[in-house]
Design a protein around this motif. Structure first.
Motif, PDB file in Angstrom:
ATOM      1  N   CYS A  97      27.453   1.272  -6.260  1.00  0.00           N
ATOM      2  CA  CYS A  97      26.720   1.245  -4.997  1.00  0.00           C
ATOM      3  C   CYS A  97      25.257   0.941  -5.267  1.00  0.00           C
ATOM      4  CB  CYS A  97      26.862   2.595  -4.301  1.00  0.00           C
ATOM      5  SG  CYS A  97      26.088   2.707  -2.690  1.00  0.00           S
ATOM      6  N   VAL A  98      24.666   0.092  -4.449  1.00  0.00           N
ATOM      7  CA  VAL A  98      23.223  -0.168  -4.461  1.00  0.00           C
ATOM      8  C   VAL A  98      22.678   0.217  -3.094  1.00  0.00           C
ATOM      9  CG1 VAL A  98      21.448  -1.953  -4.532  1.00  0.00           C
ATOM     10  CG2 VAL A  98      23.308  -1.989  -6.206  1.00  0.00           C
ATOM     11  N   LEU A  99      21.626   1.038  -3.086  1.00  0.00           N
ATOM     12  CA  LEU A  99      21.021   1.493  -1.839  1.00  0.00           C
ATOM     13  C   LEU A  99      19.548   1.106  -1.809  1.00  0.00           C
ATOM     14  CD1 LEU A  99      22.478   5.134  -1.661  1.00  0.00           C
ATOM     15  CD2 LEU A  99      23.415   3.061  -0.621  1.00  0.00           C
ATOM     16  N   GLU A 100      19.160   0.354  -0.790  1.00  0.00           N
ATOM     17  CA  GLU A 100      17.745   0.046  -0.554  1.00  0.00           C
ATOM     18  C   GLU A 100      17.400   0.696   0.773  1.00  0.00           C
ATOM     19  OE1 GLU A 100      14.616  -1.036   0.987  1.00  0.00           O
ATOM     20  OE2 GLU A 100      15.445  -3.041   1.274  1.00  0.00           O
ATOM     21  N   LEU A 101      16.648   1.805   0.712  1.00  0.00           N
ATOM     22  CA  LEU A 101      16.454   2.639   1.877  1.00  0.00           C
ATOM     23  C   LEU A 101      15.021   2.549   2.392  1.00  0.00           C
ATOM     24  CD1 LEU A 101      18.581   5.645   0.571  1.00  0.00           C
ATOM     25  CD2 LEU A 101      19.325   3.626   1.840  1.00  0.00           C
ATOM     26  N   GLY A 102      14.516   3.606   2.992  1.00  0.00           N
ATOM     27  CA  GLY A 102      13.225   3.549   3.663  1.00  0.00           C
ATOM     28  C   GLY A 102      12.045   3.584   2.711  1.00  0.00           C
ATOM     29  N   GLY A 103      10.874   3.509   3.300  1.00  0.00           N
ATOM     30  CA  GLY A 103       9.651   3.575   2.524  1.00  0.00           C
ATOM     31  C   GLY A 103       8.488   4.023   3.389  1.00  0.00           C
ATOM     32  N   SER A 104       7.534   4.669   2.743  1.00  0.00           N
ATOM     33  CA  SER A 104       6.263   4.993   3.391  1.00  0.00           C
ATOM     34  C   SER A 104       5.176   4.583   2.415  1.00  0.00           C
ATOM     35  CB  SER A 104       6.178   6.487   3.731  1.00  0.00           C
ATOM     36  OG  SER A 104       5.007   6.769   4.474  1.00  0.00           O
ATOM     37  N   ASP A 105       5.086   3.273   2.207  1.00  0.00           N
ATOM     38  CA  ASP A 105       4.367   2.733   1.068  1.00  0.00           C
ATOM     39  C   ASP A 105       2.854   2.930   1.161  1.00  0.00           C
ATOM     40  OD1 ASP A 105       6.903   1.952   0.522  1.00  0.00           O
ATOM     41  OD2 ASP A 105       6.428  -0.125   0.102  1.00  0.00           O
ATOM     42  N   PRO A 106       2.252   3.393   0.060  1.00  0.00           N
ATOM     43  CA  PRO A 106       0.803   3.561   0.020  1.00  0.00           C
ATOM     44  C   PRO A 106       0.088   2.242  -0.265  1.00  0.00           C
ATOM     45  CG  PRO A 106       1.747   4.273  -2.049  1.00  0.00           C
ATOM     46  CD  PRO A 106       2.907   3.890  -1.167  1.00  0.00           C
ATOM     47  N   PHE A 107      -1.038   2.044   0.405  1.00  0.00           N
ATOM     48  CA  PHE A 107      -1.902   0.884   0.196  1.00  0.00           C
ATOM     49  C   PHE A 107      -3.261   1.460  -0.177  1.00  0.00           C
ATOM     50  CE2 PHE A 107      -4.767  -2.531   1.250  1.00  0.00           C
ATOM     51  CZ  PHE A 107      -4.045  -3.718   1.188  1.00  0.00           C
ATOM     52  N   ILE A 108      -3.561   1.476  -1.485  1.00  0.00           N
ATOM     53  CA  ILE A 108      -4.758   2.138  -1.997  1.00  0.00           C
ATOM     54  C   ILE A 108      -5.930   1.160  -2.040  1.00  0.00           C
ATOM     55  CG2 ILE A 108      -5.761   3.289  -4.008  1.00  0.00           C
ATOM     56  CD1 ILE A 108      -2.885   4.200  -4.728  1.00  0.00           C
ATOM     57  N   VAL A 109      -7.047   1.559  -1.476  1.00  0.00           N
ATOM     58  CA  VAL A 109      -8.268   0.756  -1.508  1.00  0.00           C
ATOM     59  C   VAL A 109      -9.353   1.583  -2.200  1.00  0.00           C
ATOM     60  CG1 VAL A 109      -9.993  -0.501  -0.172  1.00  0.00           C
ATOM     61  CG2 VAL A 109      -7.616  -0.368   0.653  1.00  0.00           C
ATOM     62  N   LEU A 110      -9.821   1.126  -3.362  1.00  0.00           N
ATOM     63  CA  LEU A 110     -10.837   1.847  -4.117  1.00  0.00           C
ATOM     64  C   LEU A 110     -12.234   1.324  -3.792  1.00  0.00           C
ATOM     65  CD1 LEU A 110      -9.006   2.163  -7.554  1.00  0.00           C
ATOM     66  CD2 LEU A 110      -9.032   3.759  -5.616  1.00  0.00           C
ATOM     67  N   ASN A 111     -13.224   2.073  -4.209  1.00  0.00           N
ATOM     68  CA  ASN A 111     -14.611   1.765  -3.830  1.00  0.00           C
ATOM     69  C   ASN A 111     -15.058   0.378  -4.266  1.00  0.00           C
ATOM     70  OD1 ASN A 111     -15.061   4.198  -2.536  1.00  0.00           O
ATOM     71  ND2 ASN A 111     -15.944   5.204  -4.340  1.00  0.00           N
ATOM     72  N   ASP A 112     -14.501  -0.128  -5.367  1.00  0.00           N
ATOM     73  CA  ASP A 112     -14.945  -1.410  -5.897  1.00  0.00           C
ATOM     74  C   ASP A 112     -14.092  -2.577  -5.412  1.00  0.00           C
ATOM     75  OD1 ASP A 112     -12.645  -0.822  -7.264  1.00  0.00           O
ATOM     76  OD2 ASP A 112     -13.498  -1.060  -9.274  1.00  0.00           O
ATOM     77  N   ALA A 113     -13.266  -2.361  -4.397  1.00  0.00           N
ATOM     78  CA  ALA A 113     -12.390  -3.425  -3.899  1.00  0.00           C
ATOM     79  C   ALA A 113     -13.170  -4.463  -3.107  1.00  0.00           C
ATOM     80  CB  ALA A 113     -11.296  -2.824  -3.011  1.00  0.00           C
TER      81      ALA A 113
END
Length: 463
Positions: free
Chosen positions: A232-248
């Protein structure tokens, strides 16, 4: 809005206006049995089809997809509200997927010689058999073909159970494969209830199962596959983080965050749902992000100007609004949107929630729609802790001017993928999948070809 029961029929509703556009009776047990019989018979022939011939058919599929792109994109817009430009892009991406696997896939299936004392050995990749695929509505074509193409290339057959609100898209896919020359039984579409899915999983003719969907669906499908002792392969939900640092680079970070959060009307498993911004740039990032979001065009998905269409299902819009209101009640700040649109359409205003903390609903749960949550981090270490403080682990993004530091941060992120200075995406050249409650197993790259293969050891002259 409907004239027949959803218990007996798959019903397609145009989310832009609430009108019923398709009704598809669920298949009987007899019809399901016939489809599984065709898939099993098809496998007997398909696994013996020379790899070069399978490649030619996949190349033909790419050509057919491009020839049908307008009709397929329109169906996606009508059935689940995908903006037309994005829908056409999805079909083109599928065609490119076919071409990439046609070129590179055979190498992934080549025997692997292995040195052993006093003899010769190799690993061969053999197909398992018919694979049952339970697929979602948010990418009606890409979600299917990114799994189906490598699975078919390896010599398996494919039984698609698509989401009930997009059966028109499912049948267009079936027609495309038939036009490309795939024989009966190689790609089957079944329109069945959850009980029908359970019957298929338990049936000995199904060799393996793959699901893209919710955690709840993953628990159900995964447990049934386990009980039947099937891969079985399961691709389920996500609450993905998008990190922005001070030097971006804030211009680049804001642009990527808007696309990463709001493409496909925010209905993406790997969308940038939690924007975790280091406090030195949090205020400026938030200002720019809100202003950029305000410029997004919401409207008819068939209009070329539209970037955000209606949400695919009315019940999901209600659930999203409840999550937004709960988060506001917990102390978050409404910076933009935050309401359902009036009328028959299933629109939700592009929304930005500020002052979100790690105890609030929009941080702890997956919000599957056009809502962004902005969380302030004290520093990079705090940003990492916030990113990992989730039951999900699909992908993560880091925006920074110090790529070497970002490379070190990737070692600590508990996700299946990390994107540095670029928003998350699925691409055949790299693997896709998650950890924790985002599932297990991998799609795409060579992993996608081999997931449903028997890695068979062949050892000669072992004395």
């Amino acid at each position: 809005m409907t004239s027949v029961s959803s218990q007996t029929h798959a019903i397609s509703i145009n989310p832009a206006n609430g009108e019923q556009i398709g009704v598809y009776p669920y298949e009987t047990d007899t019809a399901l049995d016939a489809a599984l019989a065709r898939a099993a018979a098809g496998f007997s022939a398909w696994k013996r089809t020379p790899l070069a011939q399978r490649v030619e058919l996949i190349q033909a599929l790419a050509r057919v997809l491009r020839s049908k792109a307008t009709d397929m994109a329109r169906m996606a817009s009508l059935e689940m509200g995908k903006p037309s430009t994005q829908a056409r892009g999805e079909v083109e991406k599928c065609a490119q997927l076919c071409e990439w696997y046609a070129e590179h896939g055979p190498t992934m299936l080549a025997p692997e010689p292995t040195q052993v004392p006093g003899g010769k050995a190799r690993i061969e990749y053999r197909p398992l058999g018919p694979v049952l695929a339970v697929m979602p509505w948010n990418f009606p074509f890409w979600q299917v073909l990114r799994g189906a193409v490598p699975t078919l290339l390896a010599g398996n057959t494919y039984v698609l159970k698509h989401a009930p609100n997009i059966m028109g898209c499912a049948y267009l896919l079936r027609d495309a494969l038939q036009e490309a020359g795939f024989a009966e039984g190689v790609f089957e579409v079944i329109n069945v209830t959850p009980e029908g899915v359970s019957r298929a999983i338990a049936d000995n003719r199904i060799a393996a199962v793959t699901l893209t969907g919710s955690v709840r669906a993953g628990i159900a499908i995964g447990s049934q596959a386990g009980a039947a002792l099937k891969k079985c392969v399961l691709e389920l939900g996500g609450s993905d983080p998008f990190i922005v640092l001070n030097d971006a680079d804030l211009d680049a970070a804001v642009k990527a965050a808007v696309i990463g959060r709001y493409q496909n009307t925010g209905q993406v498993c790997a969308a940038a749902k939690r924007l975790i911004v280091e406090q030195g740039v949090a205020e400026e990032f938030t200002r720019r992000f809100v202003e950029a979001t305000r410029q997004l065009v919401v409207g008819d998905p068939l209009s070329e100007a539209t970037y955000i269409g209606p949400m695919a299902r009315f019940d999901l819009r209600d659930e999203l609004d409840q999550q937004v209101q709960a988060t506001l009640g917990e102390g978050a700040t409404l910076l933009l949107g935050g309401a359902k649109a009036e009328g028959n359409g299933n629109f939700y205003a592009p929304t930005v929630l500020g002052d979100v903390t790690d105890q609030m609903t929009s941080f702890r749960q997956e919000l599957f729609g056009p809502v962004a949550s902005i969380i302030t981090a004290r520093d990079a270490e705090h940003a990492l802790a916030l990113a990992n403080d989730s039951e999900f682990g699909l992908t993560a993004t880091i925006y920074t001017g110090d790529v070497a530091r970002a490379e070190q941060m990737t070692e600590q992120l508990e996700t299946g993928g990390v994107f540095i200075n670029g928003y998350s995406a699925s691409d055949p050249r790299v693997t896709f999948g998650g950890v924790k409650k985002s599932g297990f197993g991998r799609e795409l790259s060579h992993f996608g070809v081999r997931e449903f293969c028997n890695a068979q050891t062949v050892w000669l002259d072992r004395n």
